[in-house]
Design an enzyme around this catalytic site. Structure first.
Site, PDB file in Angstrom:
ATOM      1  N   ARG A 130       7.777  20.045  15.573  1.00  0.00           N
ATOM      2  CA  ARG A 130       9.918  20.526  15.293  1.00  0.00           C
ATOM      3  C   ARG A 130      10.049  21.019  14.418  1.00  0.00           C
ATOM      4  O   ARG A 130      10.991  21.688  14.586  1.00  0.00           O
ATOM      5  CB  ARG A 130       9.523  19.483  13.788  1.00  0.00           C
ATOM      6  CG  ARG A 130       8.598  18.165  13.395  1.00  0.00           C
ATOM      7  CD  ARG A 130       9.924  16.419  14.304  1.00  0.00           C
ATOM      8  NE  ARG A 130       9.187  15.547  14.406  1.00  0.00           N
ATOM      9  CZ  ARG A 130       8.976  14.434  14.526  1.00  0.00           C
ATOM     10  NH1 ARG A 130       9.658  14.623  16.923  1.00  0.00           N
ATOM     11  NH2 ARG A 130       8.553  13.719  14.812  1.00  0.00           N
ATOM     12  N   LYS A 216      -4.405  11.418  11.387  1.00  0.00           N
ATOM     13  CA  LYS A 216      -3.985   9.859  12.301  1.00  0.00           C
ATOM     14  C   LYS A 216      -4.535   9.297  13.476  1.00  0.00           C
ATOM     15  O   LYS A 216      -4.785  10.837  14.824  1.00  0.00           O
ATOM     16  CB  LYS A 216      -1.959  10.346  12.423  1.00  0.00           C
ATOM     17  CG  LYS A 216      -1.904  10.842  13.373  1.00  0.00           C
ATOM     18  CD  LYS A 216      -0.535  11.751  13.052  1.00  0.00           C
ATOM     19  CE  LYS A 216       0.116  12.516  13.940  1.00  0.00           C
ATOM     20  NZ  LYS A 216       1.216  12.346  13.834  1.00  0.00           N
ATOM     21  N   HIS A 217      -3.997   8.425  13.593  1.00  0.00           N
ATOM     22  CA  HIS A 217      -3.831   7.252  13.784  1.00  0.00           C
ATOM     23  C   HIS A 217      -5.152   6.138  13.090  1.00  0.00           C
ATOM     24  O   HIS A 217      -5.126   5.227  14.570  1.00  0.00           O
ATOM     25  CB  HIS A 217      -2.695   6.463  14.441  1.00  0.00           C
ATOM     26  CG  HIS A 217      -1.593   7.599  14.679  1.00  0.00           C
ATOM     27  ND1 HIS A 217      -1.355   7.997  15.557  1.00  0.00           N
ATOM     28  CD2 HIS A 217      -0.090   7.484  14.187  1.00  0.00           C
ATOM     29  CE1 HIS A 217      -1.324   9.163  16.372  1.00  0.00           C
ATOM     30  NE2 HIS A 217      -0.103   8.855  15.383  1.00  0.00           N
ATOM     31  N   HIS A 229       4.711   2.935  19.249  1.00  0.00           N
ATOM     32  CA  HIS A 229       6.509   2.760  18.728  1.00  0.00           C
ATOM     33  C   HIS A 229       7.038   1.938  19.707  1.00  0.00           C
ATOM     34  O   HIS A 229       8.280   1.256  18.955  1.00  0.00           O
ATOM     35  CB  HIS A 229       6.723   3.712  19.516  1.00  0.00           C
ATOM     36  CG  HIS A 229       6.225   5.337  18.942  1.00  0.00           C
ATOM     37  ND1 HIS A 229       5.530   6.087  19.861  1.00  0.00           N
ATOM     38  CD2 HIS A 229       6.711   6.552  18.291  1.00  0.00           C
ATOM     39  CE1 HIS A 229       4.887   6.988  18.579  1.00  0.00           C
ATOM     40  NE2 HIS A 229       5.849   7.328  17.623  1.00  0.00           N
ATOM     41  N   ASP A 299       1.763   4.585   9.203  1.00  0.00           N
ATOM     42  CA  ASP A 299       2.384   5.415  10.132  1.00  0.00           C
ATOM     43  C   ASP A 299       3.753   4.690   9.922  1.00  0.00           C
ATOM     44  O   ASP A 299       4.164   3.469   8.958  1.00  0.00           O
ATOM     45  CB  ASP A 299       1.941   4.671  11.426  1.00  0.00           C
ATOM     46  CG  ASP A 299       2.376   5.058  12.849  1.00  0.00           C
ATOM     47  OD1 ASP A 299       3.147   6.121  12.105  1.00  0.00           O
ATOM     48  OD2 ASP A 299       1.826   5.684  14.072  1.00  0.00           O
TER      49      ASP A 299
END
Length: 393
Positions: A130, A216-217, A229, A299
Protein backbone atom coordinates in the site's frame (compact mmCIF):
# COMPACT_ATOMS: atom_id res chain seq x y z
CA UNK A 1 2.86 -9.95 24.96
CA UNK A 2 6.05 -8.85 23.17
CA UNK A 3 7.79 -5.76 24.48
CA UNK A 4 9.40 -3.25 22.16
CA UNK A 5 13.07 -2.87 23.06
CA UNK A 6 14.71 0.40 22.08
CA UNK A 7 18.22 -1.06 21.98
CA UNK A 8 17.12 -3.86 19.71
CA UNK A 9 15.30 -1.36 17.50
CA UNK A 10 18.43 0.66 16.99
CA UNK A 11 20.46 -2.47 16.24
CA UNK A 12 17.86 -3.78 13.80
CA UNK A 13 17.81 -0.53 11.90
CA UNK A 14 21.59 -0.29 11.71
CA UNK A 15 21.62 -3.81 10.25
CA UNK A 16 18.83 -2.89 7.82
CA UNK A 17 20.63 0.24 6.72
CA UNK A 18 23.88 -1.63 6.18
CA UNK A 19 22.27 -4.35 4.08
CA UNK A 20 19.71 -2.29 2.16
CA UNK A 21 21.29 1.16 2.03
CA UNK A 22 17.84 2.50 2.93
CA UNK A 23 16.52 5.39 5.01
CA UNK A 24 15.79 4.02 8.44
CA UNK A 25 15.20 5.34 11.94
CA UNK A 26 16.20 4.43 15.44
CA UNK A 27 14.33 4.80 18.70
CA UNK A 28 15.75 7.05 21.36
CA UNK A 29 13.70 5.87 24.35
CA UNK A 30 15.55 3.56 26.74
CA UNK A 31 14.67 -0.06 27.48
CA UNK A 32 14.21 0.85 31.14
CA UNK A 33 11.64 3.50 30.22
CA UNK A 34 9.66 1.02 28.13
CA UNK A 35 9.74 -1.54 30.93
CA UNK A 36 8.56 1.02 33.45
CA UNK A 37 5.62 2.07 31.29
CA UNK A 38 4.64 -1.55 30.52
CA UNK A 39 4.66 -2.51 34.20
CA UNK A 40 2.81 0.57 35.46
CA UNK A 41 -0.47 -0.08 37.31
CA UNK A 42 -0.32 -3.84 36.80
CA UNK A 43 0.53 -3.73 33.12
CA UNK A 44 -1.61 -3.55 29.98
CA UNK A 45 -3.42 -6.87 30.57
CA UNK A 46 -4.62 -5.90 34.03
CA UNK A 47 -5.68 -2.45 32.87
CA UNK A 48 -7.46 -3.93 29.88
CA UNK A 49 -9.42 -6.30 32.12
CA UNK A 50 -10.48 -3.40 34.32
CA UNK A 51 -11.56 -1.34 31.31
CA UNK A 52 -13.59 -4.17 29.81
CA UNK A 53 -15.31 -4.79 33.14
CA UNK A 54 -16.48 -1.18 33.13
CA UNK A 55 -17.76 -1.27 29.54
CA UNK A 56 -21.30 -1.80 28.38
CA UNK A 57 -21.99 -4.75 26.10
CA UNK A 58 -22.34 -2.33 23.20
CA UNK A 59 -18.93 -0.82 23.92
CA UNK A 60 -17.33 -4.26 24.14
CA UNK A 61 -18.96 -5.24 20.85
CA UNK A 62 -17.63 -2.17 19.03
CA UNK A 63 -14.17 -2.70 20.47
CA UNK A 64 -13.73 -6.07 18.74
CA UNK A 65 -14.48 -4.73 15.25
CA UNK A 66 -11.85 -3.54 12.79
CA UNK A 67 -13.72 -1.39 10.31
CA UNK A 68 -13.05 0.36 7.05
CA UNK A 69 -14.49 3.17 4.93
CA UNK A 70 -13.35 4.57 1.59
CA UNK A 71 -12.04 7.98 2.56
CA UNK A 72 -8.99 10.11 3.22
CA UNK A 73 -11.03 12.89 4.82
CA UNK A 74 -9.84 13.33 8.42
CA UNK A 75 -13.23 14.54 9.66
CA UNK A 76 -15.08 11.59 8.11
CA UNK A 77 -12.55 9.10 9.46
CA UNK A 78 -12.68 10.58 12.95
CA UNK A 79 -16.48 10.55 12.99
CA UNK A 80 -16.48 6.92 11.87
CA UNK A 81 -14.07 5.86 14.61
CA UNK A 82 -16.04 7.82 17.23
CA UNK A 83 -18.41 4.84 17.21
CA UNK A 84 -15.84 3.05 19.37
CA UNK A 85 -14.39 0.53 16.95
CA UNK A 86 -11.25 -1.25 18.10
CA UNK A 87 -9.43 -0.84 14.83
CA UNK A 88 -9.30 0.39 11.26
CA UNK A 89 -7.62 -1.13 8.22
CA UNK A 90 -6.03 1.15 5.66
CA UNK A 91 -6.54 0.18 2.03
CA UNK A 92 -5.65 1.89 -1.22
CA UNK A 93 -8.58 4.28 -0.94
CA UNK A 94 -7.13 5.58 2.34
CA UNK A 95 -3.79 6.53 0.80
CA UNK A 96 -3.55 10.31 0.25
CA UNK A 97 -2.06 11.67 -2.96
CA UNK A 98 0.93 12.98 -1.03
CA UNK A 99 2.73 10.45 1.15
CA UNK A 100 3.55 13.21 3.62
CA UNK A 101 -0.18 13.51 4.35
CA UNK A 102 -0.57 9.91 5.54
CA UNK A 103 0.18 10.71 9.22
CA UNK A 104 -2.73 13.17 9.10
CA UNK A 105 -4.99 10.36 7.91
CA UNK A 106 -3.80 7.92 10.54
CA UNK A 107 -3.87 10.55 13.26
CA UNK A 108 -7.51 11.30 12.55
CA UNK A 109 -8.42 7.69 13.39
CA UNK A 110 -7.62 8.23 17.08
CA UNK A 111 -10.52 9.64 19.08
CA UNK A 112 -9.06 9.06 22.56
CA UNK A 113 -5.30 9.66 22.66
CA UNK A 114 -4.99 7.58 25.84
CA UNK A 115 -6.33 4.54 23.98
CA UNK A 116 -5.50 4.63 20.26
CA UNK A 117 -7.19 2.07 18.03
CA UNK A 118 -5.33 -0.64 16.17
CA UNK A 119 -4.45 0.91 12.82
CA UNK A 120 -3.58 -1.85 10.36
CA UNK A 121 -2.24 -2.21 6.85
CA UNK A 122 -1.40 -5.05 4.46
CA UNK A 123 2.22 -4.10 3.85
CA UNK A 124 3.85 -7.34 2.73
CA UNK A 125 6.06 -5.57 0.23
CA UNK A 126 6.29 -6.54 -3.41
CA UNK A 127 3.01 -7.97 -4.72
CA UNK A 128 0.89 -6.62 -1.84
CA UNK A 129 1.95 -3.10 -0.99
CA UNK A 130 0.00 0.00 0.00
CA UNK A 131 2.96 2.32 0.62
CA UNK A 132 4.78 3.55 -2.49
CA UNK A 133 7.87 4.37 -0.45
CA UNK A 134 8.37 0.68 0.37
CA UNK A 135 11.02 -0.32 -2.15
CA UNK A 136 12.52 -2.99 0.10
CA UNK A 137 12.71 -6.62 -1.09
CA UNK A 138 9.46 -8.59 -1.09
CA UNK A 139 8.74 -12.29 -1.01
CA UNK A 140 9.68 -13.03 -4.61
CA UNK A 141 13.24 -11.90 -3.91
CA UNK A 142 13.45 -12.94 -0.26
CA UNK A 143 12.42 -16.58 -0.73
CA UNK A 144 15.77 -17.30 -2.37
CA UNK A 145 17.87 -15.31 0.11
CA UNK A 146 19.20 -16.06 3.62
CA UNK A 147 16.96 -15.25 6.57
CA UNK A 148 19.05 -12.24 7.61
CA UNK A 149 18.09 -10.49 4.38
CA UNK A 150 14.43 -11.01 5.30
CA UNK A 151 15.13 -9.56 8.75
CA UNK A 152 16.71 -6.46 7.24
CA UNK A 153 13.91 -5.92 4.73
CA UNK A 154 11.17 -6.25 7.32
CA UNK A 155 12.97 -4.09 9.87
CA UNK A 156 13.12 -1.29 7.31
CA UNK A 157 9.53 -1.98 6.22
CA UNK A 158 8.23 -1.90 9.78
CA UNK A 159 10.05 1.36 10.45
CA UNK A 160 8.40 2.91 7.42
CA UNK A 161 4.97 1.66 8.49
CA UNK A 162 5.39 2.79 12.11
CA UNK A 163 6.51 6.27 11.07
CA UNK A 164 3.20 6.67 9.25
CA UNK A 165 1.28 6.16 12.49
CA UNK A 166 0.31 2.55 11.73
CA UNK A 167 0.51 0.09 14.62
CA UNK A 168 -0.33 -3.29 13.06
CA UNK A 169 1.10 -4.84 9.91
CA UNK A 170 -0.78 -7.72 8.31
CA UNK A 171 2.47 -8.31 6.48
CA UNK A 172 3.93 -11.74 7.20
CA UNK A 173 2.68 -14.48 4.90
CA UNK A 174 3.34 -17.74 6.74
CA UNK A 175 1.68 -19.87 4.07
CA UNK A 176 4.07 -22.23 2.31
CA UNK A 177 3.84 -23.82 -1.12
CA UNK A 178 6.17 -25.08 -3.84
CA UNK A 179 3.41 -24.86 -6.46
CA UNK A 180 3.97 -21.88 -8.79
CA UNK A 181 0.32 -22.08 -9.89
CA UNK A 182 -0.91 -21.38 -6.35
CA UNK A 183 -2.31 -17.86 -5.89
CA UNK A 184 -0.26 -17.56 -2.68
CA UNK A 185 3.06 -18.71 -4.23
CA UNK A 186 4.26 -15.23 -5.13
CA UNK A 187 3.55 -13.94 -1.63
CA UNK A 188 4.99 -16.83 0.40
CA UNK A 189 8.43 -16.48 1.98
CA UNK A 190 9.55 -19.97 1.04
CA UNK A 191 8.80 -23.15 -0.87
CA UNK A 192 9.47 -25.61 1.94
CA UNK A 193 8.37 -25.55 5.60
CA UNK A 194 11.76 -25.13 7.25
CA UNK A 195 13.09 -22.38 4.98
CA UNK A 196 9.76 -20.59 5.24
CA UNK A 197 9.85 -20.90 9.02
CA UNK A 198 13.29 -19.29 9.20
CA UNK A 199 12.18 -16.29 7.14
CA UNK A 200 8.84 -15.97 8.93
CA UNK A 201 10.63 -15.93 12.29
CA UNK A 202 13.10 -13.35 10.98
CA UNK A 203 10.33 -11.11 9.63
CA UNK A 204 8.39 -11.40 12.88
CA UNK A 205 11.28 -10.59 15.20
CA UNK A 206 12.29 -7.63 13.04
CA UNK A 207 8.82 -6.09 12.93
CA UNK A 208 7.93 -6.63 16.57
CA UNK A 209 10.50 -4.01 17.55
CA UNK A 210 8.30 -1.38 15.90
CA UNK A 211 4.71 -2.58 15.73
CA UNK A 212 2.42 -5.59 16.08
CA UNK A 213 3.23 -8.09 13.36
CA UNK A 214 0.73 -10.59 11.99
CA UNK A 215 1.05 -14.17 10.75
CA UNK A 216 -1.35 -15.08 7.96
CA UNK A 217 -3.37 -17.04 6.77
CA UNK A 218 -3.72 -19.70 9.47
CA UNK A 219 -3.75 -22.72 9.18
CA UNK A 220 -2.15 -22.22 5.78
CA UNK A 221 -3.23 -21.65 2.17
CA UNK A 222 -0.46 -23.77 0.69
CA UNK A 223 -2.30 -27.08 1.04
CA UNK A 224 -5.66 -25.69 -0.10
CA UNK A 225 -5.81 -24.76 -3.81
CA UNK A 226 -7.90 -21.78 -4.82
CA UNK A 227 -8.16 -18.11 -3.98
CA UNK A 228 -10.10 -17.37 -0.78
CA UNK A 229 -11.04 -13.94 -2.10
CA UNK A 230 -13.62 -15.67 -4.31
CA UNK A 231 -14.15 -19.12 -2.80
CA UNK A 232 -13.38 -21.23 0.26
CA UNK A 233 -10.36 -23.35 -0.68
CA UNK A 234 -10.40 -26.88 0.70
CA UNK A 235 -7.87 -29.61 1.44
CA UNK A 236 -8.07 -33.15 2.75
CA UNK A 237 -4.65 -32.86 4.38
CA UNK A 238 -4.69 -34.58 7.78
CA UNK A 239 -3.84 -32.90 11.06
CA UNK A 240 -0.67 -35.01 11.31
CA UNK A 241 0.41 -33.90 7.83
CA UNK A 242 -0.35 -30.29 8.72
CA UNK A 243 1.80 -30.42 11.86
CA UNK A 244 4.89 -31.38 9.84
CA UNK A 245 4.31 -29.03 6.93
CA UNK A 246 1.97 -26.03 6.87
CA UNK A 247 2.12 -25.58 10.64
CA UNK A 248 5.89 -25.17 10.79
CA UNK A 249 6.16 -21.50 9.67
CA UNK A 250 3.25 -20.49 11.89
CA UNK A 251 4.83 -22.19 14.91
CA UNK A 252 8.10 -20.39 14.19
CA UNK A 253 6.33 -17.04 13.96
CA UNK A 254 4.49 -17.64 17.22
CA UNK A 255 7.75 -18.56 18.94
CA UNK A 256 9.34 -15.40 17.52
CA UNK A 257 6.72 -13.27 19.26
CA UNK A 258 4.02 -12.39 16.72
CA UNK A 259 1.32 -10.25 18.30
CA UNK A 260 -1.47 -11.15 15.89
CA UNK A 261 -2.59 -14.32 14.09
CA UNK A 262 -4.93 -13.98 11.11
CA UNK A 263 -7.28 -16.87 10.36
CA UNK A 264 -7.99 -17.74 6.74
CA UNK A 265 -11.26 -18.67 5.09
CA UNK A 266 -10.14 -22.16 4.11
CA UNK A 267 -11.21 -25.65 5.06
CA UNK A 268 -9.15 -28.64 6.22
CA UNK A 269 -11.91 -31.22 5.95
CA UNK A 270 -10.05 -33.86 7.96
CA UNK A 271 -9.99 -31.47 10.94
CA UNK A 272 -13.28 -29.54 10.63
CA UNK A 273 -15.86 -29.08 7.90
CA UNK A 274 -16.15 -25.38 8.73
CA UNK A 275 -13.73 -22.75 7.38
CA UNK A 276 -10.87 -22.24 9.84
CA UNK A 277 -12.03 -18.68 10.50
CA UNK A 278 -15.31 -20.07 11.86
CA UNK A 279 -13.88 -23.23 13.44
CA UNK A 280 -13.64 -23.57 17.22
CA UNK A 281 -11.36 -26.58 16.71
CA UNK A 282 -8.77 -24.58 14.78
CA UNK A 283 -8.84 -21.87 17.41
CA UNK A 284 -8.17 -24.51 20.07
CA UNK A 285 -5.23 -25.73 18.01
CA UNK A 286 -3.79 -22.22 17.74
CA UNK A 287 -4.09 -21.64 21.48
CA UNK A 288 -3.27 -25.10 22.84
CA UNK A 289 -0.95 -26.66 20.25
CA UNK A 290 0.90 -23.57 19.04
CA UNK A 291 0.65 -21.71 22.33
CA UNK A 292 -0.47 -18.46 20.74
CA UNK A 293 -1.63 -15.94 23.37
CA UNK A 294 -2.12 -12.80 21.32
CA UNK A 295 -4.95 -11.38 19.25
CA UNK A 296 -6.65 -13.62 16.69
CA UNK A 297 -8.20 -11.70 13.78
CA UNK A 298 -10.33 -12.93 10.92
CA UNK A 299 -9.34 -12.38 7.35
CA UNK A 300 -11.76 -10.00 5.65
CA UNK A 301 -15.28 -11.31 6.36
CA UNK A 302 -16.29 -9.76 3.05
CA UNK A 303 -14.43 -12.61 1.39
CA UNK A 304 -16.98 -15.04 2.86
CA UNK A 305 -19.73 -13.03 1.15
CA UNK A 306 -17.76 -13.12 -2.10
CA UNK A 307 -17.64 -16.91 -1.97
CA UNK A 308 -21.29 -16.97 -3.00
CA UNK A 309 -22.14 -19.61 -0.40
CA UNK A 310 -25.62 -18.78 0.95
CA UNK A 311 -24.88 -19.57 4.58
CA UNK A 312 -22.19 -16.86 4.65
CA UNK A 313 -24.15 -14.07 2.94
CA UNK A 314 -24.86 -12.15 6.16
CA UNK A 315 -21.80 -10.27 7.52
CA UNK A 316 -23.49 -9.76 10.90
CA UNK A 317 -24.08 -13.49 11.34
CA UNK A 318 -20.53 -14.16 10.13
CA UNK A 319 -19.13 -11.76 12.74
CA UNK A 320 -21.06 -13.44 15.55
CA UNK A 321 -19.98 -16.90 14.36
CA UNK A 322 -16.37 -15.75 14.12
CA UNK A 323 -16.37 -14.45 17.69
CA UNK A 324 -18.06 -17.61 18.97
CA UNK A 325 -15.38 -19.71 17.26
CA UNK A 326 -12.61 -17.86 19.09
CA UNK A 327 -11.61 -14.82 17.06
CA UNK A 328 -10.87 -11.68 19.08
CA UNK A 329 -11.13 -9.14 16.27
CA UNK A 330 -13.47 -9.27 13.27
CA UNK A 331 -12.36 -7.56 10.08
CA UNK A 332 -14.73 -6.40 7.35
CA UNK A 333 -13.71 -4.72 4.08
CA UNK A 334 -15.19 -6.08 0.84
CA UNK A 335 -18.85 -5.26 0.40
CA UNK A 336 -19.01 -3.07 3.49
CA UNK A 337 -20.60 0.36 3.74
CA UNK A 338 -20.07 3.06 6.37
CA UNK A 339 -22.93 1.40 8.29
CA UNK A 340 -21.71 -2.20 8.20
CA UNK A 341 -19.40 -2.13 11.22
CA UNK A 342 -22.13 -0.55 13.36
CA UNK A 343 -24.59 -3.19 12.21
CA UNK A 344 -22.10 -5.89 13.16
CA UNK A 345 -21.69 -4.37 16.62
CA UNK A 346 -25.46 -4.29 17.08
CA UNK A 347 -25.66 -7.90 15.94
CA UNK A 348 -23.08 -8.94 18.51
CA UNK A 349 -25.07 -7.23 21.24
CA UNK A 350 -28.22 -9.02 20.07
CA UNK A 351 -26.37 -12.34 20.14
CA UNK A 352 -25.34 -11.73 23.74
CA UNK A 353 -28.90 -10.84 24.67
CA UNK A 354 -30.45 -13.90 23.01
CA UNK A 355 -27.84 -16.26 24.44
CA UNK A 356 -26.23 -17.35 21.16
CA UNK A 357 -22.91 -15.73 22.12
CA UNK A 358 -21.58 -16.15 25.67
CA UNK A 359 -20.80 -12.79 27.32
CA UNK A 360 -17.52 -14.15 28.65
CA UNK A 361 -16.38 -14.88 25.08
CA UNK A 362 -16.98 -11.27 24.09
CA UNK A 363 -15.27 -10.01 27.26
CA UNK A 364 -12.26 -12.24 26.59
CA UNK A 365 -11.98 -10.99 23.01
CA UNK A 366 -12.33 -7.35 24.08
CA UNK A 367 -9.67 -7.82 26.76
CA UNK A 368 -7.16 -9.28 24.31
CA UNK A 369 -7.73 -6.46 21.84
CA UNK A 370 -7.49 -3.77 24.53
CA UNK A 371 -4.35 -5.35 25.94
CA UNK A 372 -2.66 -5.02 22.57
CA UNK A 373 -3.90 -1.45 22.14
CA UNK A 374 -2.56 -0.46 25.55
CA UNK A 375 0.76 -2.25 24.97
CA UNK A 376 1.29 -0.46 21.68
CA UNK A 377 0.33 2.96 23.05
CA UNK A 378 2.77 2.50 25.93
CA UNK A 379 5.61 1.61 23.58
CA UNK A 380 5.94 4.89 21.70
CA UNK A 381 9.38 5.98 20.57
CA UNK A 382 11.02 9.17 19.36
CA UNK A 383 12.19 8.71 15.78
CA UNK A 384 15.31 10.35 14.40
CA UNK A 385 16.89 9.87 10.99
CA UNK A 386 19.67 7.32 11.16
CA UNK A 387 22.80 9.41 10.39
CA UNK A 388 24.56 6.53 8.62
CA UNK A 389 21.75 5.79 6.19
CA UNK A 390 21.61 7.09 2.65
CA UNK A 391 18.58 9.01 1.37
CA UNK A 392 16.06 7.11 -0.69
CA UNK A 393 16.65 7.25 -4.42
Amino acid sequence: MPRRRAGAVALAMIVAGAILGAPVHEASASSAEHAAVAGEAGGPAARAADLVASMTTAEQAASVIMGHILSTDPAALNAYMAQGFGGFILMGANMPAATADLPTVTGSLTVDTSLPPLIAIDQEGGIVSRLSADTYPGSTALKSQPADVTAAAFAARASLVAQAGISVNFGTVADVTADPSSFIFGRALGTDPQASAERVAAATAAQEQFLASTLKHFPGHGAAPGDSHHAIPSTSESFEQWRTSDAVPFAAGVDAGASVLMFGHLTYTAVDAAPASLSARWHEIARDDLGFEGVIVTDDLGMLLSSGIPEYRDPVADAVAALAAGNDLVLMIAGSTPDTAGQMAAGIVAAIENGSLPPERLADAATRVLTLRLSLSAASADWALCPTCEPAS
